[in-house]
Design a protein around this motif. Sequence first.
Motif, mmCIF file in Angstrom:
data_model
loop_
_atom_site.group_PDB
_atom_site.id
_atom_site.type_symbol
_atom_site.label_atom_id
_atom_site.label_comp_id
_atom_site.label_asym_id
_atom_site.label_seq_id
_atom_site.Cartn_x
_atom_site.Cartn_y
_atom_site.Cartn_z
ATOM 1 N N TYR A 1 0.829 -1.204 0.000
ATOM 2 C CA TYR A 1 0.000 0.000 0.000
ATOM 3 C C TYR A 1 0.867 1.260 0.000
ATOM 4 N N PHE A 2 1.952 1.220 0.771
ATOM 5 C CA PHE A 2 2.809 2.404 0.843
ATOM 6 C C PHE A 2 3.479 2.692 -0.494
ATOM 7 N N LEU A 3 3.927 1.649 -1.187
ATOM 8 C CA LEU A 3 4.571 1.869 -2.482
ATOM 9 C C LEU A 3 3.628 2.580 -3.451
ATOM 10 N N VAL A 4 2.351 2.257 -3.361
ATOM 11 C CA VAL A 4 1.373 2.934 -4.218
ATOM 12 C C VAL A 4 1.060 4.324 -3.677
ATOM 13 N N ALA A 5 0.841 4.419 -2.365
ATOM 14 C CA ALA A 5 0.392 5.675 -1.762
ATOM 15 C C ALA A 5 1.496 6.721 -1.696
ATOM 16 N N SER A 6 2.752 6.310 -1.624
ATOM 17 C CA SER A 6 3.835 7.281 -1.480
ATOM 18 C C SER A 6 3.895 8.219 -2.680
ATOM 19 N N GLY A 7 3.827 7.652 -3.885
ATOM 20 C CA GLY A 7 3.828 8.494 -5.081
ATOM 21 C C GLY A 7 2.589 9.358 -5.162
ATOM 22 N N ALA B 1 13.120 1.243 1.754
ATOM 23 C CA ALA B 1 14.078 1.917 0.875
ATOM 24 C C ALA B 1 13.435 3.108 0.182
ATOM 25 N N VAL B 2 12.190 2.950 -0.274
ATOM 26 C CA VAL B 2 11.485 4.053 -0.940
ATOM 27 C C VAL B 2 11.222 5.195 0.033
ATOM 28 N N LEU B 3 10.831 4.868 1.269
ATOM 29 C CA LEU B 3 10.580 5.902 2.273
ATOM 30 C C LEU B 3 11.837 6.726 2.534
ATOM 31 N N VAL B 4 12.962 6.055 2.739
ATOM 32 C CA VAL B 4 14.222 6.763 2.992
ATOM 33 C C VAL B 4 14.607 7.619 1.796
ATOM 34 N N ALA B 5 14.464 7.076 0.585
ATOM 35 C CA ALA B 5 14.830 7.810 -0.623
ATOM 36 C C ALA B 5 13.967 9.055 -0.807
ATOM 37 N N LEU B 6 12.676 8.940 -0.549
ATOM 38 C CA LEU B 6 11.782 10.090 -0.715
ATOM 39 C C LEU B 6 12.088 11.181 0.312
ATOM 40 N N ARG B 7 12.346 10.794 1.530
ATOM 41 C CA ARG B 7 12.668 11.796 2.554
ATOM 42 C C ARG B 7 13.984 12.506 2.230
ATOM 43 N N LEU B 8 14.957 11.766 1.739
ATOM 44 C CA LEU B 8 16.214 12.392 1.335
ATOM 45 C C LEU B 8 16.007 13.321 0.147
ATOM 46 N N PHE B 9 15.173 12.905 -0.798
ATOM 47 C CA PHE B 9 14.887 13.745 -1.969
ATOM 48 C C PHE B 9 14.275 15.071 -1.548
ATOM 49 N N LEU B 10 13.306 15.026 -0.635
ATOM 50 C CA LEU B 10 12.603 16.235 -0.226
ATOM 51 C C LEU B 10 13.484 17.166 0.608
ATOM 52 N N ALA B 11 14.337 16.592 1.437
ATOM 53 C CA ALA B 11 15.079 17.412 2.393
ATOM 54 C C ALA B 11 16.495 17.763 1.955
ATOM 55 N N ARG B 12 17.096 16.932 1.125
ATOM 56 C CA ARG B 12 18.534 17.097 0.869
ATOM 57 C C ARG B 12 18.890 17.427 -0.576
ATOM 58 N N THR B 13 17.954 17.322 -1.515
ATOM 59 C CA THR B 13 18.316 17.536 -2.915
ATOM 60 C C THR B 13 17.843 18.902 -3.398
ATOM 61 N N ALA C 1 7.765 11.436 -12.237
ATOM 62 C CA ALA C 1 8.571 10.256 -12.545
ATOM 63 C C ALA C 1 8.838 9.446 -11.285
ATOM 64 N N ILE C 2 9.146 10.127 -10.173
ATOM 65 C CA ILE C 2 9.410 9.425 -8.913
ATOM 66 C C ILE C 2 8.144 8.734 -8.419
ATOM 67 N N MET D 1 -5.543 9.159 5.579
ATOM 68 C CA MET D 1 -5.252 8.877 6.978
ATOM 69 C C MET D 1 -3.905 9.456 7.399
ATOM 70 N N GLY D 2 -2.929 9.369 6.535
ATOM 71 C CA GLY D 2 -1.594 9.852 6.873
ATOM 72 C C GLY D 2 -1.481 11.353 6.871
ATOM 73 N N GLY D 3 -2.426 12.047 6.232
ATOM 74 C CA GLY D 3 -2.338 13.494 6.081
ATOM 75 C C GLY D 3 -1.966 13.803 4.651
ATOM 76 N N MET D 4 -2.818 14.532 3.960
ATOM 77 C CA MET D 4 -2.607 14.791 2.533
ATOM 78 C C MET D 4 -1.242 15.429 2.303
ATOM 79 N N GLY D 5 -0.386 14.729 1.582
ATOM 80 C CA GLY D 5 0.927 15.256 1.268
ATOM 81 C C GLY D 5 2.041 14.800 2.189
ATOM 82 N N SER D 6 1.759 13.993 3.191
ATOM 83 C CA SER D 6 2.799 13.547 4.117
ATOM 84 C C SER D 6 3.248 12.134 3.765
ATOM 85 N N VAL D 7 4.487 11.995 3.334
ATOM 86 C CA VAL D 7 5.032 10.689 2.995
ATOM 87 C C VAL D 7 5.214 9.838 4.250
ATOM 88 N N THR D 8 5.692 10.475 5.323
ATOM 89 C CA THR D 8 5.868 9.749 6.582
ATOM 90 C C THR D 8 4.521 9.299 7.137
#
Length: 288
Positions: free
Chosen positions: A18-24, A150-162, A194-195, A232-239
């Motif tokens: 579910y997360f792999l689908v919902a994260s994007g 792995a996807v969760l870590v990658a997305l958080r790094l993308f948002l905060a560090r790139t 794309a991500i 449920m997670g909050g619209m726009g929140s990957v975590t």
Amino acid sequence: MSTVVLLACTGLGLGALYFLVASGLSLIFGLMDVLNFAHGALLSIGAYAAWWGATDGAMGFWLAVGFGTVVGTAASVLLELALIRPLYARPRDQILATVGVGLALPALLMGVWGSDARPFPQPAALSGTVGLLGATVPVNRFVLMAAALAVLVALRLFLARTRYGLIVRAGVEDRAMVTALGIDVRRAFTLVFAIGGAAASLGGALAGLYFGSVNPSQGTGLLIFAFVVVVMGGMGSVTGAAVASVGVGLVQQFANYYTAAGLGDLSVVVLLAVLLLVKPRGLTGRLA
């Protein structure tokens, strides 16, 4: 005890899917304010591309998963360039257009390969089981969990560090100002699509591990629960989507086992209603 462990691992595996689908989905909505109802179709494309690569394409399993992810990512980029980009200022038309694509692509897959489920080939290393606290757990559950983490870590790094993550976040707040600085926000938005498409198509490619088969409507069914997770997670929140995915997967599995068949889905809806009554903006209600 063994039953509880098995149900927990199965629920976590389903929650990872579910997360792999919902994260994007969450990323695209949170950063771009686009409700992409064609997201489930991207999952189906990734699933069928991986299935084709593993069967007719004679690829190894991991190569087929990579192939499915690449094909789904390319389809997502094409969707953004051809359909979403001209409609950024027309959100109502965006919804209608993505709903149409979400219905058309599964119908296309059904026309090419039929409506019957196709068995998904699994390597011997991932089709076995392991012992855990007295329970016999399928190995593929742990593969899904590892992919989701792995996807969760990658997305958080993308948002905060790139650089592009910061550009997209700034572009959402004030697109005109960012454009005036000479930054091409459109390129960053395409990267976000794309991500998101890559995460969905990876989920589709790995869904064959969990369900043992692929079918044209698989993406549509998973999209429903992905929307529940995003809300449920909050619209726009990957975590928040990650936490909600765990809760939804566990509740669904335990409710299906300990109550009548099918009540797991109802339990998820009840959980969503209760959460929104307590926290209308979801678990976090912010992007992070």
